[in-house]
Design a protein around this motif. Structure first.
Motif, short mmCIF file in Angstrom:
data_model
loop_
_atom_site.label_atom_id
_atom_site.label_comp_id
_atom_site.label_asym_id
_atom_site.label_seq_id
_atom_site.Cartn_x
_atom_site.Cartn_y
_atom_site.Cartn_z
N ARG A 14 0.97 -1.15 0.09
CA ARG A 14 0.02 0.08 0.02
C ARG A 14 0.91 1.19 0.09
O ARG A 14 2.01 1.28 0.44
CB ARG A 14 -0.93 0.08 1.40
CG ARG A 14 -0.12 0.13 2.61
CD ARG A 14 -1.29 0.32 3.70
NE ARG A 14 -0.41 0.25 4.92
CZ ARG A 14 -0.27 -0.52 5.84
NH1 ARG A 14 -0.49 -1.86 5.37
NH2 ARG A 14 0.17 -0.37 6.98
N MET A 15 0.40 2.24 -0.50
CA MET A 15 0.98 3.57 -0.39
C MET A 15 0.73 4.33 1.02
O MET A 15 -0.37 4.59 1.27
CB MET A 15 0.66 4.59 -1.53
CG MET A 15 0.75 3.84 -2.70
SD MET A 15 2.49 3.37 -3.05
CE MET A 15 3.23 5.36 -3.26
N ASP A 16 1.72 5.02 1.44
CA ASP A 16 1.45 5.78 2.73
C ASP A 16 2.29 6.88 2.32
O ASP A 16 3.26 7.34 2.46
CB ASP A 16 2.59 5.17 3.89
CG ASP A 16 2.32 5.91 5.26
OD1 ASP A 16 1.56 6.82 5.20
OD2 ASP A 16 3.12 5.50 6.23
N GLY A 17 1.37 7.99 1.90
CA GLY A 17 1.83 9.13 1.34
C GLY A 17 2.20 8.93 -0.14
O GLY A 17 1.69 8.14 -0.94
N LYS A 18 3.57 9.19 -0.33
CA LYS A 18 4.35 8.69 -1.57
C LYS A 18 5.12 7.44 -1.33
O LYS A 18 5.80 7.24 -2.22
CB LYS A 18 5.26 9.99 -2.10
CG LYS A 18 4.15 11.24 -2.48
CD LYS A 18 5.18 12.40 -2.99
CE LYS A 18 4.45 13.68 -3.30
NZ LYS A 18 5.13 14.66 -3.90
N THR A 19 5.03 6.98 -0.25
CA THR A 19 6.11 5.75 0.19
C THR A 19 5.21 4.48 -0.25
O THR A 19 4.21 4.39 0.49
CB THR A 19 6.72 5.94 1.39
OG1 THR A 19 7.24 7.11 1.75
CG2 THR A 19 7.58 4.66 1.85
N LYS A 20 5.90 3.46 -0.75
CA LYS A 20 5.24 2.32 -0.80
C LYS A 20 5.61 1.37 0.20
O LYS A 20 6.92 1.12 0.48
CB LYS A 20 5.56 1.70 -2.40
CG LYS A 20 4.91 0.14 -2.56
CD LYS A 20 5.41 -0.40 -3.56
CE LYS A 20 5.15 0.26 -4.84
NZ LYS A 20 5.37 -0.66 -6.08
N ILE A 21 4.67 0.97 0.92
CA ILE A 21 4.98 -0.16 2.06
C ILE A 21 5.14 -1.56 1.55
O ILE A 21 3.94 -2.06 0.86
CB ILE A 21 3.80 -0.12 3.21
CG1 ILE A 21 3.63 1.41 3.69
CG2 ILE A 21 4.31 -1.11 4.31
CD1 ILE A 21 4.86 2.10 4.09
N SER A 22 6.24 -2.11 1.38
CA SER A 22 6.19 -3.45 0.54
C SER A 22 5.86 -4.73 1.40
O SER A 22 5.63 -4.61 2.94
CB SER A 22 7.84 -3.68 0.42
OG SER A 22 8.66 -3.72 1.52
N ILE A 23 5.55 -5.79 0.84
CA ILE A 23 5.40 -7.02 1.25
C ILE A 23 6.27 -7.42 2.50
O ILE A 23 6.02 -7.83 3.55
CB ILE A 23 5.07 -8.19 0.13
CG1 ILE A 23 3.87 -7.55 -0.59
CG2 ILE A 23 4.77 -9.45 1.28
CD1 ILE A 23 2.56 -7.77 0.19
N ASP A 24 7.57 -7.25 2.09
CA ASP A 24 8.46 -7.73 3.10
C ASP A 24 8.57 -6.99 4.17
O ASP A 24 8.63 -7.39 5.48
CB ASP A 24 10.03 -7.34 2.46
CG ASP A 24 10.11 -8.40 1.29
OD1 ASP A 24 9.64 -9.50 1.34
OD2 ASP A 24 11.13 -8.32 0.64
N SER A 25 8.19 -5.70 4.13
CA SER A 25 8.24 -4.57 5.46
C SER A 25 6.94 -5.00 6.27
O SER A 25 7.04 -5.37 7.42
CB SER A 25 8.22 -3.23 4.95
OG SER A 25 8.00 -2.38 6.11
N LEU A 26 5.74 -5.40 5.47
CA LEU A 26 4.68 -5.80 6.34
C LEU A 26 4.85 -7.06 6.97
O LEU A 26 4.53 -7.41 8.10
CB LEU A 26 3.56 -5.77 5.45
CG LEU A 26 2.95 -4.49 4.78
CD1 LEU A 26 2.15 -4.63 3.62
CD2 LEU A 26 2.10 -3.59 5.96
N GLU A 27 5.57 -8.15 6.37
CA GLU A 27 5.68 -9.17 6.65
C GLU A 27 6.56 -9.24 8.20
O GLU A 27 6.29 -9.93 9.11
CB GLU A 27 6.22 -10.24 5.82
CG GLU A 27 6.62 -11.83 6.22
CD GLU A 27 7.32 -12.48 5.16
OE1 GLU A 27 8.62 -12.86 5.31
OE2 GLU A 27 6.75 -12.88 4.32
N HIS A 28 7.71 -8.48 7.95
CA HIS A 28 8.41 -8.46 9.39
C HIS A 28 7.74 -7.77 10.56
O HIS A 28 7.89 -8.14 11.60
CB HIS A 28 9.84 -7.40 8.71
CG HIS A 28 10.73 -8.13 7.96
ND1 HIS A 28 11.27 -7.38 6.98
CD2 HIS A 28 11.08 -9.30 7.90
CE1 HIS A 28 12.18 -8.39 6.56
NE2 HIS A 28 12.06 -9.45 6.83
N GLU A 29 6.99 -6.92 9.97
CA GLU A 29 6.06 -6.14 11.00
C GLU A 29 5.11 -7.25 11.80
O GLU A 29 4.76 -7.31 13.09
CB GLU A 29 5.22 -5.09 10.59
CG GLU A 29 6.04 -3.74 10.10
CD GLU A 29 5.20 -2.62 9.85
OE1 GLU A 29 3.97 -2.82 9.86
OE2 GLU A 29 5.68 -1.67 9.54
#
Length: 199
Positions: A14-29
């Motif tokens: 998903r996009m957080d402003g202009k930053t894309k939140i990646s699958i890897d980042s979400l998985e780590h969280e």
């Protein structure tokens, strides 16, 4: 009560402003939050190993990815904890897709035996007015449409499952509800038994 509860969790880029939140980042969280809450991450796996990432086009511009996981927990309390975690992480796509009991096979065997044991006395009861009796057993088979059922209470709404499991799909306006309560599993067996009729 079910002691094997399978939760499907789908992560979407998903996009957080202009930053894309990646699958890897979400998985780590997600993994970090599960560990912090003492949920065994060894029971977290990709829901379909053959599918891997799924790419979707978002608003016709960018290509976003999604990935589906399956998490097995053992209690209603753990289930509630997991849904609180995914809510806090803004993961809006999760459902309980299956419940089971680890000793189901042994219990089903007992239920089958009990059903067969009741068949001959019932047959004799029905034959008694004819002065006949149930003799040698000729056929024993199980009705395949019988099995087990269970259900759960979630936020006061009851959903009864069948053998395919329980489904609860989230949405973008997902509102977290706190109460998760599983019902007892009911095991049923319908046996067809044919006896030789004797005088």
């Amino acid at each position: 009560m079910p002691d094997e509860i399978f939760i499907s969790i789908t992560l979407h880029e998903r996009m957080d402003g202009k930053t894309k939140i990646s699958i890897d980042s979400l998985e780590h969280e997600l993994v970090d939050a599960l560990k912090e809450n003492k949920i065994d991450v060894k029971n977290l796996s990709t829901h379909d190993l053959a599918s891997g990432y799924v790419k979707i086009r978002w608003h016709g511009k960018d290509v976003m990815q999604s990935k589906e996981y399956s998490l097995k927990v053992s209690t209603a309390e753990e289930t509630q904890t997991v849904f609180q975690i995914v809510y806090d992480l803004k993961i809006y796509d999760a459902d309980i897709w299956k419940t089971d009991y680890s000793k189901r096979d042994s219990i089903e065997e007992v239920v089958r035996v009990e059903a067969i044991d009741k068949a001959k006395p019932q047959a004799n009861y029905m034959l008694k007015p004819l002065d006949k009796w149930a003799g040698k057993t000729l056929i024993v088979r199980e009705d395949p449409y019988y099995g087990y059922s269970t259900g759960y209470m979630y936020g006061g709404d009851q959903t009864i499952s069948n053998q395919q499991g329980i489904y609860m799909r989230g949405a973008r306006d997902y509102s977290y509800k706190t109460d998760v309560e599983f019902q007892k599993i009911t095991f049923r067996s319908n046996m067809f038994v044919r006896f030789e009729i004797t005088p």
